[in-house]
Design a protein around this motif. Structure first.
Motif, PDB file in Angstrom:
ATOM      1  N   UNK A  65     -11.099   2.239 -13.694  1.00 56.94           N
ATOM      2  CA  UNK A  65     -11.555   3.189 -12.686  1.00 56.94           C
ATOM      3  C   UNK A  65     -11.273   2.667 -11.283  1.00 56.94           C
ATOM      4  N   UNK A  66     -11.524   1.387 -11.082  1.00 62.54           N
ATOM      5  CA  UNK A  66     -11.261   0.798  -9.768  1.00 62.54           C
ATOM      6  C   UNK A  66      -9.771   0.834  -9.450  1.00 62.54           C
ATOM      7  N   UNK A  67      -8.914   0.577 -10.424  1.00 61.21           N
ATOM      8  CA  UNK A  67      -7.467   0.613 -10.207  1.00 61.21           C
ATOM      9  C   UNK A  67      -7.005   2.038  -9.914  1.00 61.21           C
ATOM     10  N   UNK A  68      -7.557   3.016 -10.623  1.00 61.41           N
ATOM     11  CA  UNK A  68      -7.200   4.418 -10.386  1.00 61.41           C
ATOM     12  C   UNK A  68      -7.605   4.839  -8.977  1.00 61.41           C
ATOM     13  N   UNK A  69      -8.809   4.480  -8.556  1.00 68.42           N
ATOM     14  CA  UNK A  69      -9.271   4.821  -7.213  1.00 68.42           C
ATOM     15  C   UNK A  69      -8.423   4.136  -6.146  1.00 68.42           C
ATOM     16  N   UNK A  70      -8.040   2.898  -6.392  1.00 66.64           N
ATOM     17  CA  UNK A  70      -7.193   2.193  -5.444  1.00 66.64           C
ATOM     18  C   UNK A  70      -5.826   2.875  -5.331  1.00 66.64           C
ATOM     19  N   UNK A  71      -5.264   3.295  -6.453  1.00 61.23           N
ATOM     20  CA  UNK A  71      -3.977   3.998  -6.438  1.00 61.23           C
ATOM     21  C   UNK A  71      -4.049   5.314  -5.689  1.00 61.23           C
ATOM     22  N   UNK A  72      -5.117   6.081  -5.899  1.00 61.31           N
ATOM     23  CA  UNK A  72      -5.292   7.341  -5.188  1.00 61.31           C
ATOM     24  C   UNK A  72      -5.437   7.098  -3.691  1.00 61.31           C
ATOM     25  N   UNK A  73      -6.183   6.073  -3.329  1.00 64.52           N
ATOM     26  CA  UNK A  73      -6.366   5.750  -1.913  1.00 64.52           C
ATOM     27  C   UNK A  73      -5.049   5.345  -1.268  1.00 64.52           C
ATOM     28  N   UNK A  74      -4.239   4.577  -1.977  1.00 68.51           N
ATOM     29  CA  UNK A  74      -2.946   4.157  -1.430  1.00 68.51           C
ATOM     30  C   UNK A  74      -2.000   5.352  -1.270  1.00 68.51           C
ATOM     31  N   UNK A  75      -2.026   6.302  -2.224  1.00 68.24           N
ATOM     32  CA  UNK A  75      -1.186   7.496  -2.095  1.00 68.24           C
ATOM     33  C   UNK A  75      -1.612   8.334  -0.900  1.00 68.24           C
ATOM     34  N   UNK A  76      -2.908   8.512  -0.715  1.00 63.56           N
ATOM     35  CA  UNK A  76      -3.414   9.277   0.419  1.00 63.56           C
ATOM     36  C   UNK A  76      -3.038   8.591   1.721  1.00 63.56           C
ATOM     37  N   UNK A  77      -3.215   7.284   1.776  1.00 57.58           N
ATOM     38  CA  UNK A  77      -2.897   6.525   2.984  1.00 57.58           C
ATOM     39  C   UNK A  77      -1.414   6.640   3.318  1.00 57.58           C
ATOM     40  N   UNK A  78      -0.541   6.483   2.325  1.00 56.54           N
ATOM     41  CA  UNK A  78       0.898   6.537   2.599  1.00 56.54           C
ATOM     42  C   UNK A  78       1.325   7.942   3.018  1.00 56.54           C
ATOM     43  N   UNK A  79       0.731   8.986   2.441  1.00 60.61           N
ATOM     44  CA  UNK A  79       1.083  10.338   2.859  1.00 60.61           C
ATOM     45  C   UNK A  79       0.611  10.621   4.279  1.00 60.61           C
ATOM     46  N   UNK A  80      -0.547  10.090   4.658  1.00 60.18           N
ATOM     47  CA  UNK A  80      -1.034  10.263   6.030  1.00 60.18           C
ATOM     48  C   UNK A  80      -0.137   9.529   7.020  1.00 60.18           C
TER      49      UNK A  80
END
Length: 83
Positions: free
Chosen positions: A27-42
């Motif tokens: 779960x922590x890895x999934x949340x980290x991946x989602x956060x990194x995708x959001x950050x890179x798109x921003x």
């Protein structure tokens, strides 16, 4: 005995993390991946914001779907009677 060195302490912390937090790691890895995708798109959006050209013919279909910020849009052109 000289005590623990830095790399030894890191290994002990990793072992403790694996023992006690193993069920939560996916779960922590999934949340980290989602956060990194959001950050890179921003970041990508911020880089391309200044490079976009303004349309010369007025509004386009894309403008109608984008939210308007900072203005109140009144669809009725007649003046309102506030009595």
């Amino acid at each position: 005995m000289a005590g623990l060195q830095g790399w030894q302490l890191v290994i002990i912390i990793l072992i403790a993390l694996l023992l006690f937090a193993a069920p939560k790691l996916p779960t922590m890895a999934r949340n980290l991946g989602q956060s990194m995708r959001i950050f890179s798109s921003e970041v990508k959006q911020m880089r391309t914001e200044g490079k976009e050209e303004e349309p010369s013919n007025g509004s386009t279909a894309a403008d109608a779907t984008e939210p308007v910020e900072g203005r109140v849009v009144d669809p009725d052109p007649r003046p309102r009677d506030d009595r």
